[in-house]
Design a protein around this motif. Structure first.
Motif, PDB file in Angstrom:
ATOM      1  N   LYS A  65      40.601  38.898  40.911  1.00 36.11           N
ATOM      2  CA  LYS A  65      39.285  38.319  41.646  1.00 36.11           C
ATOM      3  C   LYS A  65      39.537  37.254  42.417  1.00 36.11           C
ATOM      4  O   LYS A  65      39.235  37.181  43.774  1.00 36.11           O
ATOM      5  CB  LYS A  65      38.312  38.218  40.623  1.00 36.11           C
ATOM      6  N   GLN A  66      40.397  36.385  42.068  1.00 34.80           N
ATOM      7  CA  GLN A  66      40.613  35.131  42.755  1.00 34.80           C
ATOM      8  C   GLN A  66      41.569  35.377  43.974  1.00 34.80           C
ATOM      9  O   GLN A  66      41.276  35.042  44.958  1.00 34.80           O
ATOM     10  CB  GLN A  66      41.287  33.867  41.868  1.00 34.80           C
TER      11      GLN A  66
ATOM     12  N   SER B 223      41.590  38.406  45.569  1.00 38.74           N
ATOM     13  CA  SER B 223      40.924  39.086  46.494  1.00 38.74           C
ATOM     14  C   SER B 223      39.846  37.984  47.358  1.00 38.74           C
ATOM     15  O   SER B 223      39.880  38.307  48.473  1.00 38.74           O
ATOM     16  CB  SER B 223      39.842  40.054  45.971  1.00 38.74           C
ATOM     17  N   ARG B 224      39.424  37.057  46.805  1.00 44.63           N
ATOM     18  CA  ARG B 224      38.500  36.050  47.408  1.00 44.63           C
ATOM     19  C   ARG B 224      39.349  35.272  48.420  1.00 44.63           C
ATOM     20  O   ARG B 224      39.125  35.074  49.548  1.00 44.63           O
ATOM     21  CB  ARG B 224      38.173  35.041  46.432  1.00 44.63           C
TER      22      ARG B 224
ATOM     23  N   GLU C 286      30.482  44.535  39.393  1.00 45.18           N
ATOM     24  CA  GLU C 286      30.491  43.756  40.617  1.00 45.18           C
ATOM     25  C   GLU C 286      31.366  44.473  41.828  1.00 45.18           C
ATOM     26  O   GLU C 286      32.122  45.043  41.232  1.00 45.18           O
ATOM     27  CB  GLU C 286      30.913  42.515  40.157  1.00 45.18           C
TER      28      GLU C 286
ATOM     29  N   PRO D 217      34.245  44.534  44.478  1.00 46.54           N
ATOM     30  CA  PRO D 217      35.583  43.770  44.394  1.00 46.54           C
ATOM     31  C   PRO D 217      35.652  42.274  44.754  1.00 46.54           C
ATOM     32  O   PRO D 217      35.061  42.154  45.970  1.00 46.54           O
ATOM     33  CB  PRO D 217      36.449  44.687  45.155  1.00 46.54           C
ATOM     34  N   GLY D 218      36.147  41.499  44.134  1.00 43.17           N
ATOM     35  CA  GLY D 218      36.300  40.133  44.480  1.00 43.17           C
ATOM     36  C   GLY D 218      34.850  39.091  44.305  1.00 43.17           C
ATOM     37  O   GLY D 218      34.925  38.071  44.351  1.00 43.17           O
ATOM     38  N   GLY D 219      33.760  39.793  44.070  1.00 45.18           N
ATOM     39  CA  GLY D 219      32.511  39.120  43.833  1.00 45.18           C
ATOM     40  C   GLY D 219      31.518  39.636  44.854  1.00 45.18           C
ATOM     41  O   GLY D 219      31.648  39.655  46.054  1.00 45.18           O
TER      42      GLY D 219
END
Ligand SMILES: Cc1cc2nc3c(=O)[nH]c(=O)nc-3n(C[C@H](O)[C@H](O)[C@H](O)COP(=O)(O)OP(=O)(O)OC[C@H]3O[C@@H](n4cnc5c(N)ncnc54)[C@H](O)[C@@H]3O)c2cc1C
Length: 363
Positions: A163-164, A166-167, A202, A204-206
């Motif tokens: 997740k981090q 991707s962001r 959620e 992907p990534g938020g």
């Protein structure tokens, strides 16, 4: 992207303030794509470097050589490139090397080379093929980091780090939006289905990475029952890869053609720190039995500059997507595991063209 990965849905979303979206007071106008056989430019087939356990991002030591792996990004490598390459270059620089070798010149190799060269590190990229002849050039390429692991094969720690990554990866593209020659632009993306999703996950990534995210169950594109609509970035690899390769060269990176037949050949490079960005090539070079090809075929139609929306449409047994590029309208959606053939299937192309024509007729 794999069909399974699109079957998610979420709740409300906040607007990202990171970059300027096009200002439009009117609802976008949906022009139909002209999907017909006489508009086909060509068909291409690419092999996504898919790992059931997710991408490999770690360092390994062989005698006095350090190899940092950055491969196995499946159907999401363009999206993830700035994220995983940032970690790979940090791992490479831990021992403060004078020079670094990067093996592979797809999106991962070029991004790593650019990051290192910008930090003043002497970097040489060795690769069998360069853009436009890499898998990265075939990517669709929507910014949506999906389709690079089997959920039951990855840990919660992997998912949290992913997740981090991707962001950070999306952040990497912001500086290129609408810059001449980079082919990075915002557009309206639609995920369409005839069924309401069972699970809500959620994005992907938020959720906050996707401005103007909206779920609707009526008045949807092509009359689908369920729609998720959002702004997302398109990255046109035919522009983007050549341009960031040039940026890397301007910053001092050099590129050499070299095909490696074995791990020993890789280890015989003069550099002591090597970043491995060989995509599917890592299967043989590093004996990785978790890495497998996921074949995807794209049909390229003559361009339509008026199209600035895209869709993924899920029908009971089919999966269709359309993405607009400056040079072509891209039709695709096939995902076949463990197939190495890169020969286009003409019958499949005809079926794609007809299915998208049918969708367009519903506008
Ligand atoms: C049909 C399709 C649609 C896709 N759509 C999307 C999308 O919408 N969004 C998205 O984010 N991603 C998408 N992808 C996935 C994306 O294309 C890949 O994840 C990404 O390109 C992988 O990049 P890479 O740099 O690791 O590998 P590659 O681009 O394959 O580059 C590998 C490099 O390593 C070199 N190499 C390999 N073996 C050797 C060797 N033995 N010796 C020397 N050099 C070697 C190659 O020559 C090449 O330069 C799609 C892929 C396909 C096929």
């Amino acid at each position: 992207m794999l069909r399974r990965e699109f079957l998610f849905a979420t709740g409300a979303v906040g607007l990202s303030a990171c970059t300027a979206l096009p200002q439009s007071r009117k609802e976008p106008q949906y022009y139909p794509i002209k999907s017909s056989l006489d508009r086909v430019i060509k068909n291409v087939v690419g092999l996504r470097p898919y790992r059931t356990a997710g991408y490999r991002l770690e360092a390994e030591t062989f005698d006095n050589k350090k190899i940092v792996h950055n491969y196995g990004h499946g159907g999401g490598g363009i999206s993830l490139s700035w994220g995983t390459s940032s970690i790979a270059t940090q791992l490479a620089l831990e021992s403060s090397p004078q020079s670094v070798a990067v093996v592979g010149s797809g999106v991962m190799g070029i991004t790593c080379a650019l990051m290192l060269a910008r930090q003043g590190v002497k970097v040489t990229v060795y690769a069998a093929e360069f853009p436009p002849h890499t898998t990265s050039n075939i990517a669709a390429a929507l910014w949506l980091p999906t389709s690079y692991y089997d959920r039951k094969e990855v840990s919660e720690d992997f998912l949290a780090q992913d997740k981090q990554i991707s962001r950070a990866a999306l952040e990497g593209f912001y500086g290129y939006v609408n810059q001449p020659d980079y082919g990075v632009f915002w557009h309206d993306y639609h995920f369409l289905s005839h069924r309401l999703p069972k699970r809500k996950r959620e994005l992907p990534g938020g959720n906050d990475l996707y401005p103007q995210y909206k779920v609707s169950t009526e008045n949807n594109l092509f009359g689908y029952t369920y729609q998720e609509k959002m702004k997302s970035l398109m990255i046109d690899p035919s522009f983007y890869l050549q341009r960031i390769k040039l940026d890397a060269q301007i910053s001092g990176a050099t590129f050499q053609r070299k095909k490696f037949g074995s791990l020993q050949e890789v280890l015989s490079l003069k550099e002591n720190v090597i970043i491995n960005c060989t995509g599917l090539g890592a299967k043989d070079l590093f004996n990785d039995d978790k890495l497998l090809p996921v074949q995807g075929q794209l049909t390229l139609l003559l361009p339509q500059p008026e199209i600035n929306y895209s869709y993924v449409a899920v029908d009971p047994n089919e999966f269709y997507y359309m993405f607009p590029r400056k040079g072509a309208i891209i039709l695709g959606g096939t995902t076949i595991r463990n197939t190495y053939s890169t020969k286009p299937d003409e019958a499949l192309s005809r079926k794609m063209v007809s299915a998208h024509a049918n969708l367009a007729s519903r506008l």
